[in-house]
Design a protein around this motif. Structure first.
Motif, mmCIF file in Angstrom:
data_model
loop_
_atom_site.group_PDB
_atom_site.id
_atom_site.type_symbol
_atom_site.label_atom_id
_atom_site.label_comp_id
_atom_site.label_asym_id
_atom_site.label_seq_id
_atom_site.Cartn_x
_atom_site.Cartn_y
_atom_site.Cartn_z
ATOM 1 N N THR A 76 88.023 20.407 21.779
ATOM 2 C CA THR A 76 88.527 19.916 23.067
ATOM 3 C C THR A 76 87.824 18.612 23.439
ATOM 4 O OG1 THR A 76 89.015 22.161 23.796
ATOM 5 C CG2 THR A 76 88.768 20.483 25.517
ATOM 6 N N ARG A 77 86.510 18.538 23.196
ATOM 7 C CA ARG A 77 85.782 17.303 23.508
ATOM 8 C C ARG A 77 86.255 16.150 22.621
ATOM 9 N NH1 ARG A 77 81.957 21.066 24.251
ATOM 10 N NH2 ARG A 77 81.022 20.862 22.188
ATOM 11 N N ILE A 78 86.498 16.423 21.348
ATOM 12 C CA ILE A 78 87.018 15.372 20.469
ATOM 13 C C ILE A 78 88.368 14.905 20.997
ATOM 14 C CG2 ILE A 78 87.935 14.901 18.160
ATOM 15 C CD1 ILE A 78 85.716 16.785 17.064
ATOM 16 N N ASN A 79 89.223 15.847 21.408
ATOM 17 C CA ASN A 79 90.529 15.492 21.975
ATOM 18 C C ASN A 79 90.365 14.639 23.227
ATOM 19 O OD1 ASN A 79 93.558 16.120 21.745
ATOM 20 N ND2 ASN A 79 93.118 16.567 23.891
ATOM 21 N N GLN A 80 89.374 14.960 24.086
ATOM 22 C CA GLN A 80 89.163 14.199 25.316
ATOM 23 C C GLN A 80 88.740 12.761 25.010
ATOM 24 O OE1 GLN A 80 86.315 16.868 27.092
ATOM 25 N NE2 GLN A 80 87.866 17.861 28.377
ATOM 26 N N VAL A 81 87.894 12.601 23.992
ATOM 27 C CA VAL A 81 87.477 11.247 23.608
ATOM 28 C C VAL A 81 88.673 10.457 23.082
ATOM 29 C CG1 VAL A 81 86.077 9.925 21.962
ATOM 30 C CG2 VAL A 81 85.075 11.865 23.181
ATOM 31 N N LEU A 82 89.467 11.087 22.235
ATOM 32 C CA LEU A 82 90.664 10.416 21.724
ATOM 33 C C LEU A 82 91.653 10.107 22.846
ATOM 34 C CD1 LEU A 82 91.179 12.438 18.426
ATOM 35 C CD2 LEU A 82 90.376 10.071 18.640
ATOM 36 N N ARG A 83 91.799 11.029 23.814
ATOM 37 C CA ARG A 83 92.689 10.819 24.956
ATOM 38 C C ARG A 83 92.227 9.606 25.764
ATOM 39 N NH1 ARG A 83 97.113 10.910 26.023
ATOM 40 N NH2 ARG A 83 97.346 13.010 25.233
ATOM 41 N N ALA A 84 90.919 9.491 26.013
ATOM 42 C CA ALA A 84 90.391 8.355 26.771
ATOM 43 C C ALA A 84 90.673 7.042 26.032
ATOM 44 C CB ALA A 84 88.891 8.527 26.999
ATOM 45 N N PHE A 85 90.505 7.041 24.713
ATOM 46 C CA PHE A 85 90.785 5.842 23.923
ATOM 47 C C PHE A 85 92.265 5.460 24.007
ATOM 48 C CE2 PHE A 85 92.186 3.870 19.952
ATOM 49 C CZ PHE A 85 91.385 2.734 19.935
ATOM 50 N N VAL A 86 93.149 6.447 23.822
ATOM 51 C CA VAL A 86 94.594 6.181 23.863
ATOM 52 C C VAL A 86 95.002 5.675 25.239
ATOM 53 C CG1 VAL A 86 96.870 7.289 23.773
ATOM 54 C CG2 VAL A 86 95.178 7.763 21.993
ATOM 55 N N ASP A 87 94.518 6.315 26.299
ATOM 56 C CA ASP A 87 94.850 5.872 27.660
ATOM 57 C C ASP A 87 94.375 4.436 27.900
ATOM 58 O OD1 ASP A 87 96.005 8.338 28.083
ATOM 59 O OD2 ASP A 87 94.359 9.110 29.334
ATOM 60 N N HIS A 88 93.186 4.120 27.419
ATOM 61 C CA HIS A 88 92.639 2.768 27.578
ATOM 62 C C HIS A 88 93.502 1.755 26.831
ATOM 63 C CE1 HIS A 88 90.070 -0.656 26.393
ATOM 64 N NE2 HIS A 88 89.620 -0.544 27.644
ATOM 65 N N GLU A 89 93.858 2.077 25.611
ATOM 66 C CA GLU A 89 94.681 1.174 24.811
ATOM 67 C C GLU A 89 96.050 0.965 25.430
ATOM 68 O OE1 GLU A 89 93.920 -0.690 21.935
ATOM 69 O OE2 GLU A 89 91.926 -0.149 22.685
ATOM 70 N N ARG A 90 96.650 2.012 25.923
ATOM 71 C CA ARG A 90 97.969 1.891 26.566
ATOM 72 C C ARG A 90 97.882 1.021 27.807
ATOM 73 N NH1 ARG A 90 99.983 8.135 25.867
ATOM 74 N NH2 ARG A 90 100.804 7.885 23.752
ATOM 75 N N ALA A 91 96.822 1.222 28.607
ATOM 76 C CA ALA A 91 96.651 0.416 29.825
ATOM 77 C C ALA A 91 96.424 -1.050 29.463
ATOM 78 C CB ALA A 91 95.463 0.949 30.641
ATOM 79 N N SER A 92 95.677 -1.296 28.397
ATOM 80 C CA SER A 92 95.421 -2.675 27.960
ATOM 81 C C SER A 92 96.708 -3.368 27.529
ATOM 82 C CB SER A 92 94.427 -2.701 26.792
ATOM 83 O OG SER A 92 93.172 -2.238 27.219
ATOM 84 N N ARG A 93 97.563 -2.633 26.851
ATOM 85 C CA ARG A 93 98.825 -3.234 26.384
ATOM 86 C C ARG A 93 99.747 -3.535 27.561
ATOM 87 N NH1 ARG A 93 99.704 0.749 21.215
ATOM 88 N NH2 ARG A 93 98.003 -0.136 19.997
ATOM 89 N N ARG A 94 99.721 -2.671 28.593
ATOM 90 C CA ARG A 94 100.576 -2.915 29.773
ATOM 91 C C ARG A 94 100.130 -4.164 30.521
ATOM 92 N NH1 ARG A 94 100.694 2.914 30.336
ATOM 93 N NH2 ARG A 94 98.842 2.776 31.600
ATOM 94 N N THR A 95 98.815 -4.387 30.590
ATOM 95 C CA THR A 95 98.305 -5.525 31.355
ATOM 96 C C THR A 95 98.162 -6.771 30.477
ATOM 97 O OG1 THR A 95 96.004 -4.887 30.958
ATOM 98 C CG2 THR A 95 97.053 -4.046 32.950
ATOM 99 N N GLY A 96 98.333 -6.597 29.170
ATOM 100 C CA GLY A 96 98.250 -7.737 28.271
ATOM 101 C C GLY A 96 96.835 -8.144 27.932
ATOM 102 N N ASN A 97 95.841 -7.282 28.172
ATOM 103 C CA ASN A 97 94.434 -7.620 27.875
ATOM 104 C C ASN A 97 94.051 -7.209 26.502
ATOM 105 O OD1 ASN A 97 94.054 -8.743 30.369
ATOM 106 N ND2 ASN A 97 93.343 -6.838 31.288
#
Length: 106
Positions: A85-106
């Motif tokens: 579950t902790r590994i999944n949470q770390v991967l989830r945080a990475f994916v969410d960060h990457e998705r947010a970066s792509r939306r804002t163009g950063n």
């Protein structure tokens, strides 16, 4: 030596005494009155909560086989139960960060 009789009992030997004939004689109204008089028997759901409740299906997990470095797995396992579950949470945080970066163009 004393003539006193000693009886040993363990906690598992205790049996509660219940007057089942009294319990059988209770009516539904008697039971409801007992519940109503008990301050610890407050209703779990009230009408307002029930009116706003909605069923939410949890995200389904997909079983995968993945090869990870031994020290990575050890790190997560060293923190106790729930390492996957902790590994999944770390991967989830990475994916969410990457998705947010792509939306804002950063």
């Amino acid at each position: 030596m004393s003539s006193e009789r000693i009886t040993r009992r363990s906690l598992g030997d205790r049996r509660p005494t219940v007057d089942w004939s009294r319990v059988d004689a209770l009516t539904d109204a008697d039971i409801q009155a007992g519940i109503d008089a008990d301050p610890d028997a407050a209703p779990v759901m009230d009408a307002k909560w029930l009116a706003n409740a909605r069923l939410v299906d949890p995200d389904t997990k997909v079983p995968v086989t993945i090869r990870l470095d031994r020290d990575i797995v050890s790190f997560f396992k060293d923190h106790g139960k729930g390492y996957q579950t902790r590994i999944n949470q770390v991967l989830r945080a990475f994916v969410d960060h990457e998705r947010a970066s792509r939306r804002t163009g950063n």
